[in-house]
Structure formats: structure tokens, C-alpha cells
Design a protein around this motif. Structure first.
Motif, PDB file in Angstrom:
ATOM      1  N   LEU A 248      20.245 -16.992 -19.762  1.00 39.95           N
ATOM      2  CA  LEU A 248      19.958 -16.766 -18.428  1.00 39.95           C
ATOM      3  C   LEU A 248      21.081 -16.050 -17.655  1.00 39.95           C
ATOM      4  O   LEU A 248      20.812 -15.231 -16.728  1.00 39.95           O
ATOM      5  CB  LEU A 248      19.762 -18.474 -17.941  1.00 39.95           C
ATOM      6  N   THR A 249      22.365 -16.430 -17.826  1.00 39.71           N
ATOM      7  CA  THR A 249      23.390 -15.703 -17.279  1.00 39.71           C
ATOM      8  C   THR A 249      23.511 -14.282 -17.437  1.00 39.71           C
ATOM      9  O   THR A 249      23.945 -13.418 -16.480  1.00 39.71           O
ATOM     10  CB  THR A 249      24.833 -16.672 -17.613  1.00 39.71           C
ATOM     11  N   MET A 250      23.067 -13.943 -18.742  1.00 38.10           N
ATOM     12  CA  MET A 250      23.237 -12.280 -18.750  1.00 38.10           C
ATOM     13  C   MET A 250      22.153 -11.591 -18.174  1.00 38.10           C
ATOM     14  O   MET A 250      22.295 -10.532 -17.699  1.00 38.10           O
ATOM     15  CB  MET A 250      22.931 -12.333 -20.511  1.00 38.10           C
ATOM     16  N   LYS A 251      20.949 -12.437 -17.966  1.00 40.98           N
ATOM     17  CA  LYS A 251      19.733 -11.868 -17.172  1.00 40.98           C
ATOM     18  C   LYS A 251      20.149 -11.681 -15.781  1.00 40.98           C
ATOM     19  O   LYS A 251      19.916 -10.582 -14.926  1.00 40.98           O
ATOM     20  CB  LYS A 251      18.658 -12.531 -17.436  1.00 40.98           C
ATOM     21  N   ASP A 252      20.781 -12.772 -15.281  1.00 35.53           N
ATOM     22  CA  ASP A 252      21.228 -12.731 -13.641  1.00 35.53           C
ATOM     23  C   ASP A 252      22.659 -12.121 -13.441  1.00 35.53           C
ATOM     24  O   ASP A 252      22.940 -12.328 -12.354  1.00 35.53           O
ATOM     25  CB  ASP A 252      20.904 -14.238 -13.527  1.00 35.53           C
ATOM     26  N   ASN A 253      23.248 -11.849 -14.526  1.00 33.95           N
ATOM     27  CA  ASN A 253      24.704 -11.185 -14.326  1.00 33.95           C
ATOM     28  C   ASN A 253      25.631 -12.278 -13.480  1.00 33.95           C
ATOM     29  O   ASN A 253      26.390 -11.710 -12.500  1.00 33.95           O
ATOM     30  CB  ASN A 253      24.728 -10.141 -13.422  1.00 33.95           C
ATOM     31  N   ILE A 254      25.833 -13.642 -13.929  1.00 30.41           N
ATOM     32  CA  ILE A 254      26.545 -14.381 -13.487  1.00 30.41           C
ATOM     33  C   ILE A 254      27.222 -15.186 -14.356  1.00 30.41           C
ATOM     34  O   ILE A 254      26.691 -15.123 -15.716  1.00 30.41           O
ATOM     35  CB  ILE A 254      25.881 -15.339 -12.397  1.00 30.41           C
ATOM     36  N   SER A 255      28.410 -16.030 -14.140  1.00 34.59           N
ATOM     37  CA  SER A 255      28.888 -16.680 -15.144  1.00 34.59           C
ATOM     38  C   SER A 255      28.167 -17.996 -15.431  1.00 34.59           C
ATOM     39  O   SER A 255      27.142 -18.499 -14.457  1.00 34.59           O
ATOM     40  CB  SER A 255      30.160 -17.055 -14.769  1.00 34.59           C
ATOM     41  N   ARG A 256      28.324 -18.682 -16.510  1.00 34.06           N
ATOM     42  CA  ARG A 256      27.800 -19.977 -16.906  1.00 34.06           C
ATOM     43  C   ARG A 256      28.046 -20.837 -15.576  1.00 34.06           C
ATOM     44  O   ARG A 256      27.299 -21.770 -15.282  1.00 34.06           O
ATOM     45  CB  ARG A 256      28.346 -20.657 -18.016  1.00 34.06           C
ATOM     46  N   SER A 257      29.419 -20.866 -15.324  1.00 36.70           N
ATOM     47  CA  SER A 257      29.784 -21.734 -14.146  1.00 36.70           C
ATOM     48  C   SER A 257      28.955 -21.675 -12.898  1.00 36.70           C
ATOM     49  O   SER A 257      28.414 -22.504 -12.285  1.00 36.70           O
ATOM     50  CB  SER A 257      31.267 -21.831 -13.991  1.00 36.70           C
ATOM     51  N   GLU A 258      28.983 -20.282 -12.670  1.00 39.57           N
ATOM     52  CA  GLU A 258      28.233 -20.122 -11.227  1.00 39.57           C
ATOM     53  C   GLU A 258      26.543 -20.552 -11.595  1.00 39.57           C
ATOM     54  O   GLU A 258      26.096 -21.211 -10.217  1.00 39.57           O
ATOM     55  CB  GLU A 258      28.343 -18.555 -10.980  1.00 39.57           C
ATOM     56  N   TYR A 259      26.070 -20.289 -12.622  1.00 36.62           N
ATOM     57  CA  TYR A 259      24.641 -20.885 -12.895  1.00 36.62           C
ATOM     58  C   TYR A 259      24.606 -22.284 -12.680  1.00 36.62           C
ATOM     59  O   TYR A 259      23.728 -22.633 -11.802  1.00 36.62           O
ATOM     60  CB  TYR A 259      24.176 -20.400 -14.097  1.00 36.62           C
ATOM     61  N   ILE A 260      25.541 -22.944 -13.259  1.00 36.04           N
ATOM     62  CA  ILE A 260      25.629 -24.430 -13.366  1.00 36.04           C
ATOM     63  C   ILE A 260      25.785 -25.033 -11.714  1.00 36.04           C
ATOM     64  O   ILE A 260      24.958 -25.765 -11.276  1.00 36.04           O
ATOM     65  CB  ILE A 260      26.281 -25.153 -14.371  1.00 36.04           C
ATOM     66  N   ARG A 261      26.564 -24.203 -10.928  1.00 39.55           N
ATOM     67  CA  ARG A 261      26.862 -24.503  -9.545  1.00 39.55           C
ATOM     68  C   ARG A 261      25.686 -24.378  -8.781  1.00 39.55           C
ATOM     69  O   ARG A 261      25.613 -25.277  -8.148  1.00 39.55           O
ATOM     70  CB  ARG A 261      28.196 -23.778  -9.290  1.00 39.55           C
ATOM     71  N   ASN A 262      25.138 -23.348  -9.081  1.00 44.48           N
ATOM     72  CA  ASN A 262      24.008 -23.161  -8.317  1.00 44.48           C
ATOM     73  C   ASN A 262      23.021 -24.242  -8.389  1.00 44.48           C
ATOM     74  O   ASN A 262      22.292 -24.419  -7.416  1.00 44.48           O
ATOM     75  CB  ASN A 262      23.474 -21.693  -8.453  1.00 44.48           C
ATOM     76  N   LEU A 263      22.750 -24.538  -9.762  1.00 45.07           N
ATOM     77  CA  LEU A 263      21.573 -25.648  -9.887  1.00 45.07           C
ATOM     78  C   LEU A 263      22.033 -26.724  -8.971  1.00 45.07           C
ATOM     79  O   LEU A 263      21.268 -27.585  -8.309  1.00 45.07           O
ATOM     80  CB  LEU A 263      21.709 -25.794 -11.427  1.00 45.07           C
ATOM     81  N   ILE A 264      23.236 -27.174  -9.187  1.00 38.64           N
ATOM     82  CA  ILE A 264      23.710 -28.535  -8.496  1.00 38.64           C
ATOM     83  C   ILE A 264      23.789 -28.524  -7.005  1.00 38.64           C
ATOM     84  O   ILE A 264      23.174 -29.123  -6.185  1.00 38.64           O
ATOM     85  CB  ILE A 264      25.138 -28.767  -8.845  1.00 38.64           C
ATOM     86  N   LEU A 265      24.005 -26.990  -6.561  1.00 35.37           N
ATOM     87  CA  LEU A 265      23.796 -27.028  -4.924  1.00 35.37           C
ATOM     88  C   LEU A 265      22.503 -27.056  -4.596  1.00 35.37           C
ATOM     89  O   LEU A 265      22.113 -27.598  -3.511  1.00 35.37           O
ATOM     90  CB  LEU A 265      24.455 -25.681  -4.522  1.00 35.37           C
ATOM     91  N   LYS A 266      21.519 -26.516  -5.355  1.00 36.45           N
ATOM     92  CA  LYS A 266      19.930 -26.521  -4.939  1.00 36.45           C
ATOM     93  C   LYS A 266      19.788 -27.891  -4.837  1.00 36.45           C
ATOM     94  O   LYS A 266      19.061 -28.441  -3.780  1.00 36.45           O
ATOM     95  CB  LYS A 266      19.386 -25.625  -6.021  1.00 36.45           C
ATOM     96  N   ASP A 267      20.176 -28.845  -6.015  1.00 37.87           N
ATOM     97  CA  ASP A 267      19.844 -30.095  -5.905  1.00 37.87           C
ATOM     98  C   ASP A 267      20.371 -30.998  -4.765  1.00 37.87           C
ATOM     99  O   ASP A 267      19.631 -31.698  -4.327  1.00 37.87           O
ATOM    100  CB  ASP A 267      20.284 -30.805  -7.194  1.00 37.87           C
ATOM    101  N   MET A 268      21.670 -30.710  -4.546  1.00 39.52           N
ATOM    102  CA  MET A 268      22.204 -31.208  -3.430  1.00 39.52           C
ATOM    103  C   MET A 268      21.454 -31.033  -2.111  1.00 39.52           C
ATOM    104  O   MET A 268      21.258 -31.864  -1.022  1.00 39.52           O
ATOM    105  CB  MET A 268      23.793 -31.014  -3.370  1.00 39.52           C
ATOM    106  N   LYS A 269      21.006 -29.907  -1.829  1.00 38.50           N
ATOM    107  CA  LYS A 269      20.291 -29.416  -0.721  1.00 38.50           C
ATOM    108  C   LYS A 269      18.947 -30.151  -0.622  1.00 38.50           C
ATOM    109  O   LYS A 269      18.374 -30.131   0.437  1.00 38.50           O
ATOM    110  CB  LYS A 269      20.302 -27.880  -0.650  1.00 38.50           C
ATOM    111  N   ARG A 270      18.373 -30.492  -1.489  1.00 36.88           N
ATOM    112  CA  ARG A 270      17.056 -31.099  -1.596  1.00 36.88           C
ATOM    113  C   ARG A 270      17.168 -32.563  -1.336  1.00 36.88           C
ATOM    114  O   ARG A 270      16.139 -32.901  -0.672  1.00 36.88           O
ATOM    115  CB  ARG A 270      16.345 -31.090  -2.874  1.00 36.88           C
ATOM    116  N   LYS A 271      18.138 -33.185  -1.376  1.00 32.69           N
ATOM    117  CA  LYS A 271      18.614 -34.457  -1.384  1.00 32.69           C
ATOM    118  C   LYS A 271      19.211 -34.782   0.213  1.00 32.69           C
ATOM    119  O   LYS A 271      19.566 -34.390   0.931  1.00 32.69           O
ATOM    120  CB  LYS A 271      19.440 -35.176  -2.102  1.00 32.69           C
TER     121      LYS A 271
END
Length: 125
Positions: A102-125
Motif C-alpha cells: 500500500l505504501t509503495m503504491k501511495d509513495n508514503i511511509s508506513r508510519s504516515e499510512y497508519i497515522r492517516n488511518l488513525i486521523l480519519k478515524d478520529m475525525k469520524r468520532k
């Protein structure tokens, strides 16, 4: 001199859309000094940077000329305020392989990918 500037800085910003040995040296210096590196690149180009060695210090983000000021402001505020904290996680091989794909496809680091998932979840709540 440049090394003194890096020592005195909170964050090192590099544009990584084009390969450059000089930029690699700048990034290496920053990592050695434990400075976060904000690596920006245009979306159409895969960033020319290795993140495996210092994944927790390198933050890669795309920008467009029209959004450069916003991208810099948002990321520099986050990084210079010391809001980033290291958090180590262990995953089974199948999860890391999936995450790497996933991160190779999106050209981001693993940390950034996981951070983005958590931020999306935080925004939903």
C-alpha cells in the motif's frame, strides 16, 4: 554553514521529486542530528528517498504549487511543535507485506499510512 543551520533548526525540508546525491547527504545529516525531515514531492513523481533507515524521522508528503504554502504550514507546525512521538509496533509478516504494498503504491511511509488511518478515524468520532 549548512550543518550549523541544521543543528539550529527544528525541521529540515527537502524537495525529493528529482534524484540528488546532495539531497541524500542533507537528509543523512538531519537524521544523524535527530531532526525530522519533511520530504515534499509533486504527486506525479515517486519521491526519490529511502525511508526504511529512519522511518520515524522522515515525513513524505505530496504538494502542488498551488497548495505549497498550506502543505508547508500544516506539516511544519506539526513537526516543529514536537507533537510527533515515536511509537513502535510489531506486525506479522503478512500484515507488513500488505502495508508495504500500500505504501509503495501511495509513495508514503508506513508510519504516515497508519497515522492517516488513525486521523480519519478520529475525525469520524
Amino acid at each position: 554553514n549548512l550543518l550549523e543551520w541544521k543543528r539550529d533548526s527544528d525541521v529540515v525540508v527537502v524537495e525529493v521529486s528529482t534524484p540528488s546525491f546532495g539531497l541524500g547527504q542533507e537528509i543523512e545529516d538531519a537524521i544523524r542530528l535527530k531532526k525530522p525531515v519533511l520530504a515534499i514531492h509533486i504527486p506525479e513523481v515517486k519521491p526519490h528517498i529511502l525511508t526504511v533507515v529512519a522511518e520515524d524521522l522522515i515525513f513524505i508528503t505530496p504538494y502542488m504549487l498551488s497548495s505549497l504554502n498550506e502543505v508547508l504550514k500544516e506539516n511544519l507546525e506539526m513537526l516543529s511543535l514536537g507533537e510527533m512521538r515515536r511509537f513502535t509496533m510489531l506486525f506479522p509478516a503478512d500484515i507488513t507485506e500488505y502495508l508495504d504494498s500500500l505504501t509503495m503504491k501511495d509513495n508514503i511511509s508506513r508510519s504516515e499510512y497508519i497515522r492517516n488511518l488513525i486521523l480519519k478515524d478520529m475525525k469520524r468520532k
